[in-house]
Design a protein around this motif. Structure first.
Motif, PDB file in Angstrom:
ATOM      1  N   GLU A 180      -4.875  11.208 -11.743  1.00  0.00           N
ATOM      2  CA  GLU A 180      -3.864  12.217 -12.072  1.00  0.00           C
ATOM      3  C   GLU A 180      -3.034  11.785 -13.274  1.00  0.00           C
ATOM      4  O   GLU A 180      -2.748  12.592 -14.157  1.00  0.00           O
ATOM      5  CB  GLU A 180      -2.960  12.468 -10.867  1.00  0.00           C
ATOM      6  CG  GLU A 180      -1.936  13.554 -11.121  1.00  0.00           C
ATOM      7  CD  GLU A 180      -1.038  13.800  -9.939  1.00  0.00           C
ATOM      8  OE1 GLU A 180      -0.433  14.884  -9.897  1.00  0.00           O
ATOM      9  OE2 GLU A 180      -0.906  12.907  -9.071  1.00  0.00           O
ATOM     10  N   ASN A 194      -4.687  12.575 -16.367  1.00  0.00           N
ATOM     11  CA  ASN A 194      -4.982  14.015 -16.463  1.00  0.00           C
ATOM     12  C   ASN A 194      -6.450  14.328 -16.210  1.00  0.00           C
ATOM     13  O   ASN A 194      -6.993  15.283 -16.757  1.00  0.00           O
ATOM     14  CB  ASN A 194      -4.542  14.584 -17.810  1.00  0.00           C
ATOM     15  CG  ASN A 194      -3.043  14.561 -17.963  1.00  0.00           C
ATOM     16  OD1 ASN A 194      -2.310  14.748 -16.996  1.00  0.00           O
ATOM     17  ND2 ASN A 194      -2.579  14.311 -19.168  1.00  0.00           N
ATOM     18  N   ASN A 195      -7.096  13.520 -15.380  1.00  0.00           N
ATOM     19  CA  ASN A 195      -8.473  13.791 -14.979  1.00  0.00           C
ATOM     20  C   ASN A 195      -8.412  14.556 -13.652  1.00  0.00           C
ATOM     21  O   ASN A 195      -8.588  13.985 -12.577  1.00  0.00           O
ATOM     22  CB  ASN A 195      -9.274  12.494 -14.829  1.00  0.00           C
ATOM     23  CG  ASN A 195     -10.723  12.756 -14.478  1.00  0.00           C
ATOM     24  OD1 ASN A 195     -11.112  13.874 -14.164  1.00  0.00           O
ATOM     25  ND2 ASN A 195     -11.534  11.714 -14.518  1.00  0.00           N
ATOM     26  N   PHE A 196      -8.190  15.843 -13.761  1.00  0.00           N
ATOM     27  CA  PHE A 196      -8.038  16.660 -12.563  1.00  0.00           C
ATOM     28  C   PHE A 196      -9.375  16.920 -11.884  1.00  0.00           C
ATOM     29  O   PHE A 196      -9.420  17.188 -10.692  1.00  0.00           O
ATOM     30  CB  PHE A 196      -7.304  17.959 -12.909  1.00  0.00           C
ATOM     31  CG  PHE A 196      -5.934  17.693 -13.467  1.00  0.00           C
ATOM     32  CD1 PHE A 196      -4.942  17.168 -12.666  1.00  0.00           C
ATOM     33  CD2 PHE A 196      -5.661  17.916 -14.805  1.00  0.00           C
ATOM     34  CE1 PHE A 196      -3.679  16.889 -13.183  1.00  0.00           C
ATOM     35  CE2 PHE A 196      -4.405  17.641 -15.333  1.00  0.00           C
ATOM     36  CZ  PHE A 196      -3.415  17.125 -14.517  1.00  0.00           C
ATOM     37  N   ASN A 197     -10.454  16.823 -12.630  1.00  0.00           N
ATOM     38  CA  ASN A 197     -11.782  16.954 -12.038  1.00  0.00           C
ATOM     39  C   ASN A 197     -12.038  15.801 -11.065  1.00  0.00           C
ATOM     40  O   ASN A 197     -12.437  16.016  -9.918  1.00  0.00           O
ATOM     41  CB  ASN A 197     -12.849  16.983 -13.135  1.00  0.00           C
ATOM     42  CG  ASN A 197     -14.218  17.253 -12.593  1.00  0.00           C
ATOM     43  OD1 ASN A 197     -14.485  18.330 -12.072  1.00  0.00           O
ATOM     44  ND2 ASN A 197     -15.104  16.272 -12.698  1.00  0.00           N
ATOM     45  N   LEU A 236      -9.770  13.808  -9.764  1.00  0.00           N
ATOM     46  CA  LEU A 236      -8.752  13.908  -8.720  1.00  0.00           C
ATOM     47  C   LEU A 236      -9.200  14.870  -7.627  1.00  0.00           C
ATOM     48  O   LEU A 236      -9.144  14.554  -6.437  1.00  0.00           O
ATOM     49  CB  LEU A 236      -7.426  14.364  -9.323  1.00  0.00           C
ATOM     50  CG  LEU A 236      -6.316  14.752  -8.352  1.00  0.00           C
ATOM     51  CD1 LEU A 236      -5.838  13.560  -7.559  1.00  0.00           C
ATOM     52  CD2 LEU A 236      -5.161  15.395  -9.114  1.00  0.00           C
ATOM     53  N   MET A 237      -9.671  16.040  -8.034  1.00  0.00           N
ATOM     54  CA  MET A 237     -10.106  17.033  -7.041  1.00  0.00           C
ATOM     55  C   MET A 237     -11.361  16.590  -6.300  1.00  0.00           C
ATOM     56  O   MET A 237     -11.540  16.933  -5.130  1.00  0.00           O
ATOM     57  CB  MET A 237     -10.315  18.399  -7.703  1.00  0.00           C
ATOM     58  CG  MET A 237      -9.019  19.059  -8.119  1.00  0.00           C
ATOM     59  SD  MET A 237      -7.764  19.144  -6.794  1.00  0.00           S
ATOM     60  CE  MET A 237      -8.608  20.120  -5.574  1.00  0.00           C
TER      61      MET A 237
END
Length: 162
Positions: free
Chosen positions: A140, A143-146, A148-149
């Protein structure tokens, strides 16, 4: 007459080993376990069975994960994202780069799920769960939300099965 330099060679080898140890220990990406293996002479690239993924710092794992996701994302042409071609059946899809990105997400999710469920005891599962939480928080921050999800999806599947 030949000179006996074995003591000097040993001293040089010991000094270089200490220098390597100091250099690596100043870096945040190597844990003490991996550091011990490296200074003992293991080549982690050739003897990859000698190390485990959790021998490396969680922050460094997040960085590497982000770099891999970033490369896959940059390979996607903008037209593929706009046209939603990846929603077509797989054999007719022209959006191979988007499918690779989606497949990577699914593989990451499966890896986290299998790793958590593969632990023999609840204590080990909880310890690994905390490592994944730390990994997710660093993803997070990057900013690696992929990524993270992917971790959050796996945790949700493990702890709250449908």
């Amino acid at each position: 007459d030949m000179l006996d330099l074995s003591d000097e060679d040993d001293d040089d080898a010991t000094a270089s080993q200490y220098a390597l140890h100091d250099l690596l220990s100043s870096q945040t990406c190597v844990t003490s376990t991996a550091l011990a293996r490296i200074t003992a002479g293991y080549d982690l690239l050739q003897d990859y069975h000698s190390c485990h993924i959790w021998d490396f710092d969680v922050k460094e794992l997040a960085r590497q994960w982000t770099l891999m996701d970033h490369d896959l994302f940059l390979a996607i042409p903008l037209t593929n994202l706009q046209s939603c071609q990846w929603t077509h059946p797989r054999h007719t899809s022209r959006a191979k780069e988007v499918r690779r990105f989606i497949d990577r997400f699914n593989a990451e999710t499966c890896w986290v799920t299998q790793a958590l469920l593969g632990q023999e005891t609840p204590r080990k599962r909880a310890a690994l769960y905390m490592k994944f939480i730390f990994l997710a928080s660093f993803l997070e921050e990057l900013n690696n939300f992929n990524g993270l999800m992917a971790i959050l999806t796996a945790i949700q599947q493990v702890w709250f099965p449908s």
